[in-house]
Design a protein around this motif. Structure first.
Motif, short mmCIF file in Angstrom:
data_model
loop_
_atom_site.label_atom_id
_atom_site.label_comp_id
_atom_site.label_asym_id
_atom_site.label_seq_id
_atom_site.Cartn_x
_atom_site.Cartn_y
_atom_site.Cartn_z
N PRO A 14 6.13 10.98 1.04
CA PRO A 14 6.07 11.18 -0.40
C PRO A 14 5.41 10.03 -1.16
O PRO A 14 4.92 10.22 -2.28
CB PRO A 14 7.54 11.31 -0.79
CG PRO A 14 8.26 10.48 0.21
CD PRO A 14 7.47 10.58 1.49
N ILE A 15 5.41 8.83 -0.58
CA ILE A 15 4.86 7.66 -1.27
C ILE A 15 4.48 6.62 -0.22
O ILE A 15 5.07 6.58 0.86
CB ILE A 15 5.89 7.08 -2.28
CG1 ILE A 15 5.26 6.04 -3.19
CG2 ILE A 15 7.12 6.53 -1.56
CD1 ILE A 15 6.14 5.64 -4.38
N GLY A 16 3.46 5.82 -0.52
CA GLY A 16 3.02 4.85 0.46
C GLY A 16 2.31 3.67 -0.16
O GLY A 16 2.13 3.58 -1.38
N ILE A 17 1.91 2.75 0.71
CA ILE A 17 1.22 1.52 0.30
C ILE A 17 -0.10 1.44 1.03
O ILE A 17 -0.15 1.53 2.26
CB ILE A 17 2.07 0.28 0.61
CG1 ILE A 17 3.46 0.38 -0.04
CG2 ILE A 17 1.36 -0.98 0.12
CD1 ILE A 17 4.41 -0.72 0.41
N GLY A 18 -1.19 1.27 0.27
CA GLY A 18 -2.51 1.08 0.84
C GLY A 18 -3.14 -0.19 0.29
O GLY A 18 -2.45 -1.04 -0.29
N SER A 19 -4.45 -0.31 0.45
CA SER A 19 -5.15 -1.49 -0.06
C SER A 19 -6.60 -1.14 -0.31
O SER A 19 -7.10 -0.12 0.16
CB SER A 19 -5.02 -2.66 0.92
OG SER A 19 -5.59 -2.31 2.18
N ASP A 20 -7.30 -2.05 -1.05
CA ASP A 20 -8.60 -1.70 -1.60
C ASP A 20 -9.45 -2.95 -1.79
O ASP A 20 -9.04 -3.88 -2.50
CB ASP A 20 -8.36 -1.02 -2.95
CG ASP A 20 -9.57 -0.35 -3.57
OD1 ASP A 20 -10.66 -0.95 -3.53
OD2 ASP A 20 -9.42 0.75 -4.12
N VAL A 21 -10.63 -2.99 -1.15
CA VAL A 21 -11.56 -4.08 -1.38
C VAL A 21 -12.84 -3.62 -2.06
O VAL A 21 -13.55 -4.42 -2.66
CB VAL A 21 -11.92 -4.81 -0.06
CG1 VAL A 21 -12.84 -3.99 0.82
CG2 VAL A 21 -12.53 -6.18 -0.34
N ALA A 22 -13.13 -2.31 -2.02
CA ALA A 22 -14.31 -1.77 -2.70
C ALA A 22 -14.11 -0.32 -3.13
O ALA A 22 -14.70 0.13 -4.10
CB ALA A 22 -15.55 -1.86 -1.80
N VAL A 34 -3.67 -4.77 -2.98
CA VAL A 34 -2.67 -3.89 -2.40
C VAL A 34 -2.16 -2.98 -3.50
O VAL A 34 -2.02 -3.42 -4.66
CB VAL A 34 -1.51 -4.71 -1.78
CG1 VAL A 34 -0.36 -3.81 -1.36
CG2 VAL A 34 -2.02 -5.53 -0.60
N GLY A 35 -1.89 -1.70 -3.18
CA GLY A 35 -1.45 -0.81 -4.24
C GLY A 35 -0.71 0.42 -3.76
O GLY A 35 -0.77 0.78 -2.58
N PRO A 36 -0.02 1.10 -4.70
CA PRO A 36 0.75 2.30 -4.37
C PRO A 36 -0.12 3.54 -4.35
O PRO A 36 -1.10 3.66 -5.09
CB PRO A 36 1.77 2.38 -5.51
CG PRO A 36 1.04 1.78 -6.68
CD PRO A 36 0.16 0.69 -6.10
N MET A 37 0.27 4.49 -3.50
CA MET A 37 -0.37 5.80 -3.40
C MET A 37 0.73 6.86 -3.35
O MET A 37 1.80 6.64 -2.78
CB MET A 37 -1.25 5.90 -2.15
CG MET A 37 -2.29 4.82 -2.01
SD MET A 37 -3.29 4.95 -0.49
CE MET A 37 -4.37 6.34 -0.91
N ALA A 38 0.48 8.01 -3.96
CA ALA A 38 1.46 9.09 -3.97
C ALA A 38 0.77 10.37 -4.45
O ALA A 38 -0.43 10.37 -4.73
CB ALA A 38 2.64 8.75 -4.88
#
Length: 492
Positions: free
Chosen positions: A179-187, A225-229
């Motif tokens: 239902p919810i997770g943690i990802g990350s982003d450089v571009a 780093v950021g949330p995803m859902a």
């Protein structure tokens, strides 16, 4: 946003309830954490063999932790905002006692001693880590594939990519495996996969969420780093949990309540500028139409909306500039890391090794363009509160495409990063929100960007847009009932 109750998303299956609703249901004794965790484990067993989003599963441990969470509710103990709710984590973030393989044979079987700050904060909020999700080698590409855990497929169409580098996380969420997770982003790595799979992701202001425990540390100046859902309210909840300094990340130094400096006076309408082809061409007409439709919806909701020109973006050559700075730090590091193990690298790793180090002049010019771009955005946000634009120029493409055809124009596959990399280069907060479907039945995402430290405005607007133009009850392999429509005031 309105306070959640367990019943406010209808009667859909547990694996498509949002995390906010599940937390309310567990805390209120309406559903057990064990049942919620088991429902997601069943969904993983059903769909992951085709999608390959999950790379490490904690089935038995998660169920034991769910039982502990249920006992806490029975004792009427104080519980956190995600108490008993399962979550997933991109495999670039450290998890204590659990493999963190980073998509590369160089770290196959690696088990960290401690959790990344973001993981620890979700656990402290009561969430239960159920699985780790797939990524490309070193999180360094827009296709989620590697030599350790293989390729991830888009749950809307298995022949299409979910993007990268948080592609496994996005695919798991879209398919109801989490239902919810943690990802990350450089571009592009949070927002792109979210757009291609029909979920929500927030890249907050750089430094808002600590990077501690994410690989590679050498490029922390650009990573987020950021949330995803699947819903904006879940992403807002995730952001509230993750936000704030940890005393370890030298970029995460601002208090969690730090507010944006704004030129908007109390009671003034939110000012939105929108752009698509004029800044990021070529863009598929269906994507541009979605952005224009979102602009119209915001105008109907009382925002002041204008189509704008932002020539300073093109002048900065943001993707080239960002890659000069990132690869200038990443390439020497990977060369040292892979010494005498070059044969263990995927094509992405090999390509990194083959890159030439940028010259001092290259880096100096890149930094100059980056600073000019930040200054130009400071000027833009003196006139507007939000920039509305595409996330990606197309919907999910087939796997492993070296070139793409966008609106009749052939472009390199890296073009998918042109509308997202600019906001990593500047550190601006950006939210990816699903906003309808293409003629092929693939999700289309739109991107909301605000001034530094003004995540609240784009989260509020994103919540409005998802209810008016989002995915509704359409989900791959199932359905998620739509929330009741709601409206927020246009003042801060």
């Amino acid at each position: 946003m309105t306070k959640a109750s367990y019943d406010d998303v209808g009667s859909g299956p547990l694996h498509y309830r949002d995390a906010t609703s599940l937390a309310a249901g567990i805390a209120g004794g309406h559903v057990s954490s064990r049942d919620v965790v088991q429902a997601h484990l069943d969904r993983i067993a059903e769909l992951n063999p085709q999608i390959n989003a999950i790379v490490t599963l904690r089935a038995e441990a998660a169920l034991r932790e769910a039982d502990v969470a249920d006992e806490a509710v029975r004792r009427d103990a104080e519980v956190g905002p995600l108490h008993g709710v399962p979550f997933t984590v991109k495999d670039s973030l450290d998890t204590a006692g659990i493999p963190t393989q980073r998509g590369t044979k160089l770290f196959a079987g690696f088990v960290p001693d401690s959790d990344a700050t973001a993981v620890a904060r979700f656990k402290s909020a009561g969430a239960i880590l159920i699985a780790k999700t797939n990524l490309p080698e070193f999180s360094a590409w827009t296709e989620t594939d590697n030599l350790v855990t293989g390729r991830t497929n888009n749950p809307w169409n298995l022949d299409r990519t979910p993007g990268g580098s948080s592609g496994g996380e996005a695919a798991a969420l879209a398919a109801g495996m989490s239902p919810i997770g943690i990802g990350s982003d450089v571009a592009i790595s949070l927002r792109g996969p979210a757009a291609l799979t029909g979920v929500v992701a927030l890249k907050a202001t750089h430094g808002r969420i600590p990077y501690t425990g994410h690989f590679p540390t050498v490029t922390s100046a650009w990573w987020h780093v950021g949330p995803m859902a699947r819903t904006v309210r879940d992403v807002a909840l995730g952001y509230a949990i993750l936000n704030g300094p940890d005393g370890k990340d030298g970029y995460a130094v601002h208090d969690e309540h730090t507010a944006a400096a704004t030129t908007r006076v109390a009671g003034q309408t939110v000012r939105v500028g929108w752009v698509s082809d004029d800044a990021f061409a070529p863009v598929d007409p269906e994507v541009t139409a979605a952005v224009a439709r979102a602009a119209g919806q915001l105008a109907d909701l009382g925002c002041h909306v204008e189509q704008v020109r932002v020539p300073f973006i093109e002048a900065a050559r943001p993707l080239e500039t960002l890659m000069t700075l990132v690869n200038g730090e990443l390439t020497p590091y990977i060369k040292r890391l892979a010494t005498d193990r070059e044969d263990q690298l995927s094509s992405i790793g090999v390509e990194i090794l083959q890159m030439s180090d940028p010259t001092f002049g290259d880096v100096l010019a890149a930094r100059s363009r980056a600073e000019s771009l930040r200054s130009a955005f400071a000027g833009y946000f003196g006139r507007f509160d939000v920039l509305l634009c595409p996330v990606t120029p197309i919907t999910a493409p087939p796997h492993a495409m070296a070139t793409l055809e966008v609106d009749g124009v052939e472009v390199p596959s890296t073009h998918v990063m042109d509308a997202t990399s600019v906001f990593n280069l500047t550190g601006l907060p950006a939210l990816s929100v699903p906003f309808g479907f293409s003629s092929e039945g693939l999700p289309i995402g739109i991107q909301l960007v605000s001034r530094w430290f003004d995540e609240s405005t784009i989260l509020r607007l994103g919540g409005l847009l998802e209810r008016r133009g989002g995915l509704g009850d359409r989900r791959p392999g199932g359905s998620q009932p739509d929330s009741a429509e709601w409206r927020v005031a246009s003042t801060r």
